[in-house]
Design a protein around this motif. Structure first.
Motif, short mmCIF file in Angstrom:
data_model
loop_
_atom_site.label_atom_id
_atom_site.label_comp_id
_atom_site.label_asym_id
_atom_site.label_seq_id
_atom_site.Cartn_x
_atom_site.Cartn_y
_atom_site.Cartn_z
N MET A 153 0.84 -1.20 0.00
CA MET A 153 0.00 0.00 0.00
C MET A 153 0.87 1.25 0.00
O MET A 153 1.73 1.40 0.87
N THR A 154 0.68 2.10 -0.99
CA THR A 154 1.42 3.36 -1.10
C THR A 154 0.57 4.48 -0.51
O THR A 154 -0.60 4.61 -0.83
N ILE A 155 1.18 5.29 0.35
CA ILE A 155 0.46 6.35 1.06
C ILE A 155 0.95 7.71 0.58
O ILE A 155 2.15 7.99 0.61
N ALA A 156 0.02 8.55 0.13
CA ALA A 156 0.37 9.87 -0.39
C ALA A 156 -0.40 10.95 0.34
O ALA A 156 -1.58 10.78 0.67
N LEU A 157 0.27 12.06 0.59
CA LEU A 157 -0.36 13.27 1.11
C LEU A 157 -0.28 14.34 0.05
O LEU A 157 0.80 14.63 -0.47
N VAL A 158 -1.43 14.94 -0.27
CA VAL A 158 -1.50 16.04 -1.23
C VAL A 158 -2.00 17.26 -0.49
O VAL A 158 -3.11 17.23 0.08
N LEU A 174 5.16 7.78 5.31
CA LEU A 174 4.59 8.48 4.16
C LEU A 174 5.45 8.15 2.96
O LEU A 174 6.69 8.22 3.03
N ASP A 175 4.83 7.77 1.85
CA ASP A 175 5.57 7.41 0.64
C ASP A 175 5.66 8.55 -0.37
O ASP A 175 6.67 8.69 -1.06
N ILE A 176 4.59 9.34 -0.48
CA ILE A 176 4.54 10.41 -1.47
C ILE A 176 4.04 11.69 -0.79
O ILE A 176 3.02 11.68 -0.09
N LEU A 177 4.76 12.77 -1.01
CA LEU A 177 4.34 14.09 -0.55
C LEU A 177 4.22 15.00 -1.75
O LEU A 177 5.22 15.23 -2.45
N VAL A 178 3.02 15.49 -2.01
CA VAL A 178 2.80 16.44 -3.11
C VAL A 178 2.51 17.81 -2.50
O VAL A 178 1.46 18.03 -1.89
N ASN A 179 3.47 18.72 -2.65
CA ASN A 179 3.30 20.08 -2.14
C ASN A 179 2.58 20.91 -3.20
O ASN A 179 3.20 21.60 -4.01
N ASN A 180 1.26 20.82 -3.15
CA ASN A 180 0.42 21.49 -4.14
C ASN A 180 -0.15 22.81 -3.64
O ASN A 180 -0.46 23.69 -4.45
N ALA A 181 -0.32 22.98 -2.34
CA ALA A 181 -0.94 24.19 -1.81
C ALA A 181 -0.19 25.42 -2.31
O ALA A 181 1.04 25.49 -2.23
N GLY A 182 -0.92 26.38 -2.83
CA GLY A 182 -0.30 27.59 -3.34
C GLY A 182 -1.28 28.74 -3.40
O GLY A 182 -2.50 28.53 -3.31
N VAL A 183 -0.75 29.93 -3.54
CA VAL A 183 -1.61 31.11 -3.62
C VAL A 183 -1.08 32.04 -4.70
O VAL A 183 0.13 32.12 -4.94
N PHE A 184 -2.00 32.69 -5.39
CA PHE A 184 -1.66 33.68 -6.43
C PHE A 184 -2.48 34.93 -6.20
O PHE A 184 -3.70 34.85 -5.99
N VAL A 209 6.08 25.10 2.05
CA VAL A 209 6.69 23.86 1.56
C VAL A 209 7.80 23.40 2.51
O VAL A 209 7.90 22.22 2.85
N ILE A 210 8.63 24.33 2.96
CA ILE A 210 9.69 23.99 3.92
C ILE A 210 9.08 23.41 5.19
O ILE A 210 9.54 22.39 5.73
N THR A 211 8.02 24.05 5.68
CA THR A 211 7.36 23.59 6.91
C THR A 211 6.85 22.17 6.76
O THR A 211 7.04 21.32 7.64
N VAL A 212 6.20 21.89 5.65
CA VAL A 212 5.62 20.56 5.43
C VAL A 212 6.71 19.51 5.24
O VAL A 212 6.64 18.42 5.84
N ILE A 213 7.71 19.81 4.42
CA ILE A 213 8.78 18.83 4.22
C ILE A 213 9.48 18.53 5.54
O ILE A 213 9.73 17.36 5.89
N ASN A 214 9.78 19.55 6.31
CA ASN A 214 10.46 19.36 7.58
C ASN A 214 9.66 18.46 8.52
O ASN A 214 10.21 17.57 9.17
N ALA A 215 8.34 18.67 8.57
CA ALA A 215 7.50 17.90 9.48
C ALA A 215 7.35 16.45 9.05
O ALA A 215 7.24 15.54 9.89
N PHE A 216 7.36 16.20 7.74
CA PHE A 216 7.09 14.85 7.24
C PHE A 216 8.34 14.06 6.87
O PHE A 216 8.23 12.88 6.52
N SER A 251 9.88 5.19 4.40
CA SER A 251 9.34 4.65 3.16
C SER A 251 10.44 3.95 2.37
O SER A 251 11.60 4.36 2.37
N ALA A 252 10.04 2.89 1.67
CA ALA A 252 10.99 2.19 0.80
C ALA A 252 11.28 2.97 -0.47
O ALA A 252 12.34 2.81 -1.08
#
Length: 237
Positions: free
Chosen positions: A1-6, A74-84, A108-115, A122-123
């Motif tokens: 099972m692959t686990i992703a956070l978006v 966590l296997d996949i982290l997608v840093n999609n949150a953004g603002v324009f 993005v730094i905050t999320v990567i650091n925490a996860f 993850s393998a």
């Protein structure tokens, strides 16, 4: 099972990325700062809602602890949150730019650091930073005609260019760490994709825009890292 956070996944591109990953058998954790929106979007995708505001370090840490308790990794982290925020040069103040950098870069730094501790477990860990073709210094300085209103995206493009540099720097740093060297981290450009962020004025669908993101999220172990790609291949920095 692959686990992703978006992150930022209750609508638009993030929701479509979540849908496509779910369709490939990935267990998707759908992140949104609005709990009700996360619940609604997740219910339609068979995903799990996660309350996550990338500008709230304590909330991000709590989300990481929740994922640790439920999944252990966590296997996949997608840093999609953004603002324009469209803003001309004369009206672009530090406050305007700060809002975009707070989400598009520091978030993005905050999320990567925490996860990162969960990605270590993850393998085949993958990180995808959702960027923009308009962040390309190569294309912009060449005078290439890029989509959208160039006169109103100065702060946004700058924030995404900074995000691209983060991608390169993280890849280099991970390469020096025995455990983290397994991470494939890349920037993805969805192209000029019709979302609420641009008033649905773009010519690409979210289905098309999500392709590069999903492909990078599912890279094989010998896939690239520290690169910038759209669904046609590498994009010039």
């Amino acid at each position: 099972m692959t686990i992703a956070l978006v992150t930022g996944a209750n609508r638009g591109l993030g929701r479509e990325v979540s849908r496509q990953l779910s369709g490939k058998g990935v267990t998707v954790l759908l992140g949104s700062r609005d709990p009700a929106a996360a619940e609604h979007a997740a219910a339609g995708l068979g995903a799990t809602p996660v309350t996550l505001d990338v500008t709230d370090p304590a909330g991000v840490a709590a989300a990481a602890e929740l994922v640790r308790e439920r999944h252990g990794r966590l296997d996949i982290l997608v840093n999609n949150a953004g603002v324009f925020r469209g803003c001309g040069a004369e009206a672009t103040t530090a406050a305007v730019a700060r809002e975009m950098f707070e989400v598009n870069v520091l978030g993005v730094i905050t999320v990567i650091n925490a996860f990162l501790p969960l990605l270590r477990r993850s393998a085949a860990p993958r990180i995808v930073n959702v960027s923009s073709t308009t962040a390309s210094l190569t294309l912009t300085s060449s005078g290439a005609r890029l989509p959208g209103d160039a006169s109103r995206r100065m702060a946004y493009c700058s924030s995404k260019a900074a995000l691209n540099m983060l991608t390169v720097q993280y890849a280099a740093a991970f390469g020096e760490d025995g455990d983290l060297a397994r991470i494939r981290i890349n920037s993805a450009s969805p192209g000029w994709t019709a979302t609420e962020m641009n008033g649905f004025r773009a010519d690409r669908t979210v289905e098309q825009g999500a392709r590069a993101v999903v492909a990078l999220a599912l890279l094989p172990d010998d896939g690239p890292t520290g690169g910038f790609f759209d669904d046609s291949g590498p994009v010039g920095w």
